[in-house]
Design an enzyme around this catalytic site. Structure first.
Site, mmCIF file in Angstrom:
data_model
loop_
_atom_site.group_PDB
_atom_site.id
_atom_site.type_symbol
_atom_site.label_atom_id
_atom_site.label_comp_id
_atom_site.label_asym_id
_atom_site.label_seq_id
_atom_site.Cartn_x
_atom_site.Cartn_y
_atom_site.Cartn_z
ATOM 1 N N HIS A 1 35.974 32.839 28.320
ATOM 2 C CA HIS A 1 35.236 32.834 29.590
ATOM 3 C C HIS A 1 35.910 31.863 30.551
ATOM 4 C CE1 HIS A 1 31.898 33.294 32.331
ATOM 5 N NE2 HIS A 1 31.896 31.981 32.489
ATOM 6 N N MET B 1 34.553 44.283 30.070
ATOM 7 C CA MET B 1 33.498 44.125 31.082
ATOM 8 C C MET B 1 32.185 44.799 30.680
ATOM 9 S SD MET B 1 34.850 42.131 33.158
ATOM 10 C CE MET B 1 33.776 42.173 34.584
HETATM 11 C C1 GRF Z 1 40.052 36.516 31.971
HETATM 12 O O1 GRF Z 1 40.032 35.749 33.127
HETATM 13 C C2 GRF Z 1 38.916 36.112 31.073
HETATM 14 O O2 GRF Z 1 38.540 34.789 31.207
HETATM 15 C C3 GRF Z 1 37.801 37.008 31.521
HETATM 16 O O3 GRF Z 1 38.431 38.219 31.880
HETATM 17 C C4 GRF Z 1 39.766 37.971 32.269
HETATM 18 C C5 GRF Z 1 40.646 38.898 31.498
HETATM 19 O O4 GRF Z 1 41.978 38.870 31.939
HETATM 20 N N1 GRF Z 1 36.832 37.148 30.466
HETATM 21 P P1 GRF Z 1 43.090 39.677 31.151
HETATM 22 O O5 GRF Z 1 42.683 41.145 31.131
HETATM 23 O O6 GRF Z 1 43.201 39.089 29.773
HETATM 24 O O7 GRF Z 1 44.334 39.477 31.947
#
Ligand code: GRF
Length: 206
Positions: free
Chosen positions: A114, A95
């Site tokens: 994404h 993030m």
């Molecule tokens: C996913 O939905 C991805 O598309 C976004 O962040 C989320 C990560 O999920 N960029 P995780 O931590 O891999 O479960």
């Protein structure tokens, strides 16, 4: 599978790490010629770190804390990745937006997943953006990372239907099933040297 040395991969995370898990599983099944040499999280409580530990992958917590700017944070991140001899960086729910410091350190070697069909719905809450707009289909995109927000060359996409009774949660869950399929597939292609770039167009080699 090629006989060259496994590609040294770092996965950058902030949360649950289900995409990390999907990549780990395909590597352990010997379907991807790669080794995850470190998982870096900007949050110490990310469940993704526990997943890494379970598979014997070193975890590194790299918090914004001491750094005065995003570029300084990224410079220290580059150092961590260089120390591990990283060749490919995967953003998997990380993030933070990368600066030119990271992007220039790993040219055409940073991937992101994404949860929308880019260029539609970049940025945060892509699933809610799709619901609010009223599209019938959305999906997910694996792309190379450049300095923009979700603007880099597109490698793979998958389409997911939107139901009229979807919530952000139900739609996200349906999209994630496809994420867990196309992200490891894009990593496999990258590690097999099957991705070539012409301007912003990606060609997948046979
Ligand atoms: C996913 O939905 C991805 O598309 C976004 O962040 C989320 C990560 O999920 N960029 P995780 O931590 O891999 O479960």
């Amino acid at each position: 599978m090629s006989h060259s040395a496994p590609v040294r991969v770092a996965v950058l995370v902030s949360g649950n790490g289900t995409n990390l898990q999907a990549v780990i599983d395909r590597i352990e099944a010997r379907e991807i010629n790669a080794r995850i040499v470190c998982v870096v999280s900007n949050r110490e409580d990310a469940f993704a770190l526990k997943r890494a530990e379970k598979h014997g992958i070193p975890g590194v917590v790299h918090q914004l804390g001491a750094y005065a700017s995003r570029r300084e944070y990224d410079a220290a991140l580059v150092e961590i990745l260089r120390d591990h001899g990283v060749q490919l960086v995967l953003l998997a729910g990380f993030m933070r937006i990368l600066t030119d410091v990271m992007v220039d350190a790993f040219p055409h070697a940073i991937l992101n997943i994404h949860p929308a069909l880019l260029p539609a719905f970049p940025g945060l809450h892509a699933q809610q953006q799709a619901l609010d707009y009223g599209v019938r289909f959305t999906g997910c995109t694996v792309h190379l990372v450049d300095c923009g927000t979700d603007t880099g060359p597109i490698i793979l996409q998958a389409v997911v239907p939107v139901n009229e009774d979807d919530t952000e949660e139900t739609l996200s869950a349906r999209i994630q099933q496809e994420e867990h399929r196309i992200y490891p597939e894009a990593v496999r292609l990258f590690c097999a040297d099957k991705i070539s770039l012409n301007g912003r167009q990606v060609r997948i080699l046979p």
